[in-house]
Motif scaffolding. Sequence first.
Motif, PDB file in Angstrom:
ATOM      1  N   VAL A 172       4.563   9.157 -30.067  1.00 53.39           N
ATOM      2  CA  VAL A 172       5.866   9.616 -29.576  1.00 53.39           C
ATOM      3  C   VAL A 172       6.248  10.994 -30.090  1.00 53.39           C
ATOM      4  N   ASN A 200       6.760  12.898 -27.163  1.00 57.03           N
ATOM      5  CA  ASN A 200       8.100  12.828 -26.582  1.00 57.03           C
ATOM      6  C   ASN A 200       9.079  13.745 -27.299  1.00 57.03           C
ATOM      7  N   THR A 212       2.830  13.273 -20.805  1.00 57.24           N
ATOM      8  CA  THR A 212       3.173  12.367 -21.896  1.00 57.24           C
ATOM      9  C   THR A 212       4.194  11.315 -21.457  1.00 57.24           C
ATOM     10  N   ALA A 213       5.088  11.685 -20.535  1.00 61.00           N
ATOM     11  CA  ALA A 213       6.086  10.727 -20.056  1.00 61.00           C
ATOM     12  C   ALA A 213       5.440   9.551 -19.353  1.00 61.00           C
ATOM     13  N   PRO A 242       9.989   6.249 -27.503  1.00 60.83           N
ATOM     14  CA  PRO A 242       9.773   7.491 -26.729  1.00 60.83           C
ATOM     15  C   PRO A 242      11.074   8.210 -26.403  1.00 60.83           C
ATOM     16  N   GLN A 243      12.075   7.460 -25.956  1.00 61.50           N
ATOM     17  CA  GLN A 243      13.360   8.076 -25.660  1.00 61.50           C
ATOM     18  C   GLN A 243      14.039   8.561 -26.930  1.00 61.50           C
ATOM     19  N   ALA A 270      12.457  11.800 -27.916  1.00 70.29           N
ATOM     20  CA  ALA A 270      12.855  12.859 -26.991  1.00 70.29           C
ATOM     21  C   ALA A 270      14.259  13.353 -27.313  1.00 70.29           C
ATOM     22  N   TRP A 321      12.207   3.675 -19.201  1.00 73.84           N
ATOM     23  CA  TRP A 321      10.846   3.938 -19.672  1.00 73.84           C
ATOM     24  C   TRP A 321      10.152   2.634 -20.074  1.00 73.84           C
TER      25      TRP A 321
END
Length: 493
Positions: free
Chosen positions: A45, A48, A148-149, A172-173, A176, A404
């Motif tokens: 991640v 992200n 990557t997303a 991941p979020q 980000a 996601w």
Amino acid sequence: MQEPLLRAEGLDYDTFPEAPASQRERSRAGALQNRRVFLATFAAVLGNFSFGYALVYTSPVIPALKLSSDPALHLNKVQASWFGSVFTLGAAAGGLSAMVLNDLLGRKLSIMFSAVPSVIGYALMAGAHGLWMLLLGRMLTGFAGGLTAACIPVYVSEIAPPGVRGALGATPQLMAVFGSLSLYALGLLLPWRWLAVAGEGPVLIMILLLSFMPNSPRFLLSKGRDEEALQALTWLRADSEVHWEFEQIQDNVRRQSSRVSWAEARDPRVYRPILIAVLMRFLQQLTGITPILVYLQTIFDNTSVVLPSQQDAAIVGAVRLVSVLIAAVTMDLAGRKVLLYVSASIMLVANLTLGLYVQFGPRPLTPNSTQPPTTSFDYLTLIPLLATMLFIMGYAMGWGPITWLLMSEVLPLRARGVASGLCVLVSWLTAFVLTKYFLLAVNAFGLQVPFFFFSAICLLSLLFTGCCVPETRGRSLEQIEAFFHTRRMSFRP
């Protein structure tokens, strides 16, 4: 037996036999303490983090370049809209490439490959001496972000045990958001060229850490590398007693050893979960998240906010980070659907408030205005900041991370690589259209019109969640896939 995913009446769906209670308890306790799974997730991640950092890079840079004395770098309104939106065009291309790379190279190597365009893109923007270098750099970092997303959520979901997949699926979020917040904070301290240089660091650390992490056991099994898959699963679980889980994964992979054909894609058991994932990503973008993040300072500059727009952007980034942390903690407790309902409701109120404020609230002073500045404090000027914070909080609590996560949970294994790339492609093509025409719509119709449109989409998202989105909390990926293969067509309760 647990309740059906959508509480539908009829026969219970067939699924894999559940592990003995004692084994499930040991598995959950071990997952919570399994530092190797967390380390592998953290390594992935970081991609992200770079994605979130690159996405909002334009927020402090566009205002700076509009004031640039260098004619080669000075941006007008049209050039600024391209600089803000071309990232999403690159992300769409990255999602398209993930449809091939995800299954060709595997999840881990695809994530590592994203470092190449990311590093080149940041270098181009750091040394830019013309608009073409800025646009190409933005497109390359967008390509890396789109790749990557599509790959990271799949990798994380495939290595995570069911008991913590919700929490790890939110990372991941979360990263980000942390990347965006870091950009906002550094934007208060560094000039725009050094912001691009700073973006190189997380990418290089990601490459270093991922070099020591295993690939997804499910991907290795799909390629016939059973021994490597068992070694990877054993390392991830830090336990030699993984044969029951390995056998369940192996059985599911063997039953889906071939890729989905076009004829099979017309089967509702295949296209239904793919359609759910694609529509969720489509609606996620239509809530307005990308243009709001990309043009955050510009939006604040066009409203009568109390603080300087740079500080407002940093505050909003901090709120977004806290909200994603809340979602990560509650996702496996409250469930996915509850958070989606809460998230869409909050975003609806926030967008509607912003639209009404712009329509009926005080007008910001223009640079050429002859009106003397007021010395009294007007509490109404807090509304744009508070409403934007509320919107970001709502998005980050549900429709940000859960979209996601559900993408990686509901997609069938045989189509997971291609379908995840399709989701990202649709998502970022939508984001490109929104970011490209957001400023043009504002200039033509006013800032309130986009926010009223976003409000209507949030209402539609509430209805979509109620009729189409399954509750996947506590289910293994194999159980979720079995649900779509055996349930009836209707999603109605």
